[in-house]
Enzyme design. Structure first.
Site, PDB file in Angstrom:
ATOM      1  CG  HIS A  30      -2.150  -0.861   1.039  1.00  0.00           C
ATOM      2  ND1 HIS A  30      -2.887  -1.361   2.096  1.00  0.00           N
ATOM      3  CD2 HIS A  30      -2.767  -1.297  -0.093  1.00  0.00           C
ATOM      4  CE1 HIS A  30      -3.909  -2.080   1.619  1.00  0.00           C
ATOM      5  NE2 HIS A  30      -3.847  -2.054   0.297  1.00  0.00           N
ATOM      6  CG  ASP A  64      -0.558   3.866   3.890  1.00  0.00           C
ATOM      7  OD1 ASP A  64      -0.490   2.871   3.153  1.00  0.00           O
ATOM      8  OD2 ASP A  64      -1.219   3.886   4.950  1.00  0.00           O
TER       9      ASP A  64
HETATM   10 ZN   LIG Z   1      -1.225   1.884   5.919  1.00  0.00          ZN
HETATM   11 ZN   LIG Z   2      -2.371  -0.976   4.260  1.00  0.00          ZN
END
Ligand SMILES: [Zn+2]
Ligand SMILES: [Zn+2]
Length: 305
Positions: free
Chosen positions: A64, A66
Site C-alpha cells: 500500500h 502509505d
Molecule cells: Zn497503511
Molecule cells: Zn495498508
C-alpha cells in the site's frame, strides 16, 4: 548498546502539511534498519539527521502506498549521493517489479547493488541474521499480503568480572574469550574456577515488534511474546470498530489487547486515521487495557532500556 526507535511518519493513507505516512528507523546493534517508507521519508531522514549511508536494510510491510511510495525516491537519491554499498530490500513479492518498472520508465537506474528479498510465506520466517541480530516476519491480516517484523538481539557474551579475575594471576588475557563464551577456568593444580565466579551474565537481549497494517489478530502474540517494545497500528478508535473490521485495520483498544496478551514491555500506537483530531483519545482508550501505552509522534524517539 540500547535499542533506539525514531518515528519518521505515523499517519495512515496520505501525508498532510504537517504529517507523514508510515516510516521508522530502528537502531539496534550498530544497524540502522528502515521500516516502511511512506512518501517523503527521505525528507524526514534529513530532518532528523539520519545518515543515508547507514541504511543498508529496508523492510517493507506491504505494498500500500502509505508504506512504500517513498522508496523509489530514496533509491534514486542514494544513486545521486554516489552510493556504492549494497542495499537489501525485504518486502512482499512484487516489490522488485514495483521499483524496477519505475526506474525503467523514468530511464533511471541504480548503479549500486540492490538485493530484493521477496516474501510470500504465510508463516513467520527468519529473514535476516548476523552475529548479533535476527529478524523474523510477523504475518498480519490486511487487505493485501502484509508482514510485520520482529527484530531480536541475540544473547551476547558474558561480561568479565575483573575484580574476581584479578585475584587469579594465572588467568591470562588469552583466556578471556573462553570465559566470555561461558567456559570454566582450569587451574594448574586442576582445580576449577567456575565461569559464574569469573563472569557476569550478559545483558538481556532486547526485541522490537512492528505490526502495521492489520486487523485484530491475536495469533501474532505467540510470535511477539515478551517483546520489550511493540508498535501496533491503531487506525481507528473503538467508535469505528466496524470500519476497522471492514478495512482490516485495528482500533486502539485492540492494539492494547494485543500488547496485554503478548505481555510486551511498552506499546506505541500509530497509523492514525485523518478523521481524528485529538490523538490523546487513542492513548486514553488503549490505556484502559494496557497502561504502558505511548503515542507515535514524528521525530519522537523511544529508547530501550
Ligand atoms: Zn497503511
Ligand atoms: Zn495498508
Amino acid at each position: 548498546m540500547s535499542l533506539k526507535l525514531t518515528i519518521l511518519g505515523c499517519h495512515s493513507a496520505m501525508p498532510s502539511a504537517s504529517t507523514h505516512t508510515t516510516s521508522q528507523l530502528l537502531e539496534i546493534k550498530n544497524h540502522s534498519f528502515l521500516i516502511d517508507c511512506g512518501e517523503g521519508t527521505q525528507v524526514q531522514l534529513r530532518k532528523y539527521k539520519v545518515k543515508f549511508s547507514k541504511i543498508k536494510h529496508i523492510f517493507i510491510s506491504h505494498l500500500h502506498g502509505d508504506h512504500v511510495f517513498g522508496l523509489i525516491g530514496l533509491i534514486s537519491t542514494f544513486r545521486l549521493l554516489n552510493r556504492e554499498t549494497e542495499l537489501h530490500v525485504y518486502g512482499p513479492v512484487g516489490i522488485k517489479e514495483f521499483i524496477c518498472v519505475q526506474l525503467k520508465l523514468s530511464k533511471s537506474f541504480a548503479d549500486y547493488p540492490i538485493k530484493f528479498h521477496e516474501l510470500s510465506s504465510k508463516e513467520s520466517e527468519l529473514i535476516y541474521e548476523d552475529k548479533k541480530v535476527k529478524v523474523y516476519t510477523i504475518p498480519l491480516k490486511h487487505r493485501i499480503y502484509t508482514n510485520g517484523f520482529l527484530f531480536q538481539e541475540k544473547i551476547g557474551e558474558r561480561k568479565l568480572n575483573m575484580d574476581e579475575i584479578n585475584k587469579h594471576p594465572e588467568i591470562d588475557i588469552c583466556d578471556y574469550q573462553n570465559l566470555k563464551n561461558g567456559k570454566d577456568f582450569v587451574r594448574s593444580n586442576h582445580n576449577i574456577l567456575s565461569n559464574e565466579l569469573l563472569t557476569h551474565a550478559p545483558l538481556k537481549p532486547l526485541s522490537y515488534a512492528y505490526c502495521s497494517d492489520t486487523a485484530f489478530k491475536p495469533e501474532i502474540t505467540e510470535i511477539i511474546k515478551n517483546s520489550d517494545l511493540l508498535y501496533h497500528e491503531s487506525t481507528f478508535l473503538d467508535d469505528r470498530e466496524d470500519l476497522a473490521k471492514k478495512t482490516k485495520h485495528s482500533t486502539a483498544k485492540q492494539a492494547a489487547q494485543i500488547a496485554k496478551l503478548a505481555n510486551v514491555g511498552k506499546l506505541i500506537l500509530g497509523h492514525y486515521s485523518g478523521r481524528y483530531e485529538n490523538l490523546n483519545d487513542f492513548k486514553k482508550e488503549a490505556s484502559t487495557i494496557f497502561s504502558n501505552t505511548y503515542l507515535a509522534k514524528e521525530g519522537e524517539t523511544f529508547i530501550i532500556p
